[in-house]
Design an enzyme around this catalytic site. Structure first.
Site: not given
Length: 481
Positions: A79-80, A236
Site C-alpha cells: 500500500m501507499h 495487501d
C-alpha cells in the site's frame, strides 16, 4: 480457474486457484528496493511488471491447460506507494514506497493546514501514506509534480499494464489519505490540500467488482481461451483478510511480513487517530477495518540475519522451546514506527546484553520485541473499543512455530495457522478475482484449512506480562536521548 497476483515489496507472487479454491500452482519473482538516501525507500515501477511477466510465464509453461480456463484475476499490492505517471502513462520517477520517511515535515504541515485528514481520512498524516509523499514531490521536485497526470498505487499501475484502465479499489485507495473513508469516495478537500484533483485519481470500484478485462495480447501470451475479468482487488492487508476469511466484523489476523500488522474487521468506519490506528475501507463491500502496524517485523529478523551472516531460518531454529522471555530486550524500530508512536525518527536497539548473550538469545530478543510491538498495536485497538480473541497468522514469519507461541502468549489470544499462510494476500486476490467473475458470495471468503491452533502458554503469561511492562519503558527512555 482464477489467478491471484500479489505485488509485494520483495517479490511478485502469482497463484493459480481452481473453482473450489484449491491452490494448484504458484510462482514468484524477486524485487529489490533502492535506498538512495537515509530514510528513503524506492522501487522502479517497471520492475513490478517484469517480475509479473516472469511469474505468469512460469504458470503458463507449467500449467497450460489450467491457464487456458482462467476466468478471473485478482490483484493485491503493498500500500501507499506513490507511482507518478505522465500523460502517456509513463512513470516520472521511482515509486516512493510505504516505508519511506522523507515526508515527515510535510505530514506536520498537512495536519495543521487541513484537519479533515484526521476526520474524513480517519488517520494521522504519516510519512508512509501517499498524500504527504506527493506534497514532498510538489515542494522538492516541482517539475515532476507539474507533469504528473495520474497517481496510482503499485498494484494499480500493474492493473493499468494488464487492462489499460486507471482503476483503484476502496481498501488500497483509503491508504492514500485522499479518501472520505466513511463515504468510500475521493475527497475534493483532501486532494486540494496537496494540489491535486479527481482527474489525477483512478476510478474507484469495490475489491470484488470488475475493473476491466485482460488485454487480448496478454491473454494470448498466457494461453487463455478468453480475456479474464480483472477484479478491483485490495491492498495487501485487506487481501490477506480475504484469504484468511477475516471479512466479518470481529474477525482478525496477524501478519508477519516485512512489516507487522494486527488487522480487525469492522462493520463501520472506526478511526482512532490518537493511538495511530489505521482505519480503512475493506476490500469487500460495506465493510471497514482497523490496523495496528509496525514497520519492521520479519525485517528485524532479516536485519539480524544479515549482521550475523546466518540465514533467518537457522536463527529461528536456535529458539526451539519457549521456556521464558528473553533476558535481552529488543526494540524493532529499525526505520521508525507507526502504531502507536507515529515516530519516523526513533531507532531500535538491544538492551541487557551481557557476556553470556549469544546468537540464540539475540534471536529470541528479536522475536519477543516484535511480539511486544504487536501488543502495543493490540492495546491501541482495545482503546478504540475493539475486542480481539483469536487471530489467523499469515506471512513468512508464521513459519516459526515458537514465534507464534510467543505472540499468542504476549497478546493472550489463540493464533490459528493456515496450511498455506505464506500466500494469504495472493489467495485473497484470487478469491476477489473469483467474485468478480462469478458474483459476490460470502462463501467465497471462508477461512482456509488450518494446520494448527496455538494457544497462549499459561505458564508464561505472567512472566511475559512483566517483560512487556519493562519493555514499554524503553521507548520513552530512548526518545529522550
Amino acid at each position: 480457474m482464477h489467478i491471484g497476483l500479489d505485488i509485494g515489496t520483495s517479490s511478485v507472487k502469482a497463484i493459480l486457484m481452481d473453482d473450489s479454491q484449491a491452490v494448484l500452482a504458484s510462482a514468484s519473482a524477486h524485487l529489490t528496493v533502492e535506498r538512495p538516501h537515509p530514510g528513503w525507500s524506492e522501487q522502479d515501477p517497471d520492475s513490478w511488471w517484469t517480475a509479473l511477466e516472469q511469474a505468469m510465464d512460469t504458470l503458463a509453461t507449467s500449467h497450460p491447460r489450467e491457464m487456458a480456463a482462467v476466468r478471473g484475476i485478482g490483484l493485491s499490492g503493498h500500500m501507499h506507494g506513490a507511482t507518478l505517471l505522465d500523460a502517456a502513462n509513463k512513470p516520472l520517477r521511482p515509486c516512493i514506497l510505504w516505508n519511506d520517511g522523507r515526508s515527515a515535515a510535510q505530514c506536520a504541515d498537512l495536519e495543521a493546514r487541513e484537519p479533515r485528514f484526521l476526520s474524513l481520512g480517519g488517520n494521522r498524516v504519516m510519512p508512509g501514506f501517499t498524500a504527504p509523499k506527493l506534497q514532498w514531490v510538489r515542494e522538492n521536485e516541482p517539475e515532476i509534480f507539474a507533469r504528473t497526470a495520474k497517481v496510482l498505487l503499485p498494484k494499480d499501475y500493474v492493473r493499468l499494464r494488464l487492462t489499460g484502465e486507471h482503476v483503484g479499489d476502496m481498501s488500497d485507495s483509503a491508504g492514500t489519505l485522499w479518501m472520505d473513508v466513511a463515504a468510500r469516495d475521493w475527497s475534493d478537500a483532501l486532494l486540494e490540500a496537496t494540489g491535486l484533483n479527481r482527474s489525477h485519481m483512478p476510478r474507484l470500484v469495490e475489491g470484488s467488482d470488475a475493473s476491466g478485462r485482460l488485454r487480448p495480447e496478454l491473454a494470448q501470451r498466457w494461453g487463455m481461451t478468453s480475456a479474464p475479468v480483472v477484479a478491483g482487488g485490495g491492498g495487501d492487508n485487506a487481501a490477506s483478510a480475504c484469504g484468511t476469511g477475516a471479512v466479518k466484523p470481529g474477525s482478525a489476523f496477524v501478519s508477519l511480513g516485512t512489516s507487522g500488522v494486527l488487522f480487525v474487521t469492522n462493520d463501520r468506519f472506526s478511526p482512532n487517530v490518537g493511538s495511530a490506528v489505521h482505519a480503512f475501507c475493506h476490500a469487500v463491500p460495506d465493510t471497514w477495518h482497523q490496523m495496528g502496524v509496525i514497520l519492521s517485523a520479519t525485517d528485524s529478523l532479516n536485519w539480524l540475519s544479515k549482521v550475523l551472516r546466518r540465514p533467518a531460518q537457522e536463527l529461528t531454529g536456535l529458539v526451539t522451546e519457549l521456556k521464558r522471555p528473553s533476558d535481552v530486550m529488543f526494540m524493532p524500530y529499525l526505520g521508525g514506527e507507526r502504531t502507536p508512536h507515529n515516530d519516523v525518527a526513533i531507532r531500535g536497539g538491544f538492551f541487557g546484553i551481557s557476556h553470556d548473550t549469544d546468537e540464540a538469545e539475540l534471536t529470541h530478543a528479536v522475536l519477543d520485541g516484535v511480539a511486544f510491538a504487536l501488543m502495543d498495536c493490540l492495546a491501541a485497538l482495545t482503546s478504540a473499543g475493539t475486542k480481539v480473541e483469536r487471530v489467523t497468522a499469515v506471512g513468512g514469519g508464521s513459519r516459526s512455530r515458537v514465534w507464534l507461541e510467543i505472540i499468542a502468549t504476549v497478546l493472550g489470544v489463540t493464533v490459528d495457522l493456515p496450511q498455506d499462510g505464506d500466500f494469504g494476500a495472493a489467495l485473497g486476490a484470487a478469491r476477489l478475482g473469483q467474485a468478480a467473475a462469478d458474483g459476490y458470495s460470502d462463501a467465497l471468503f471462508s477461512a482456509p484449512p488450518m494446520a494448527a491452533a496455538i494457544d497462549p502458554n499459561p505458564a508464561l503469561r505472567s512472566a511475559y506480562g512483566e517483560a512487556y511492562a519493562r519493555w514499554r519503558k524503553l521507548y520513552p527512555a530512548v526518545k529522550e536521548i
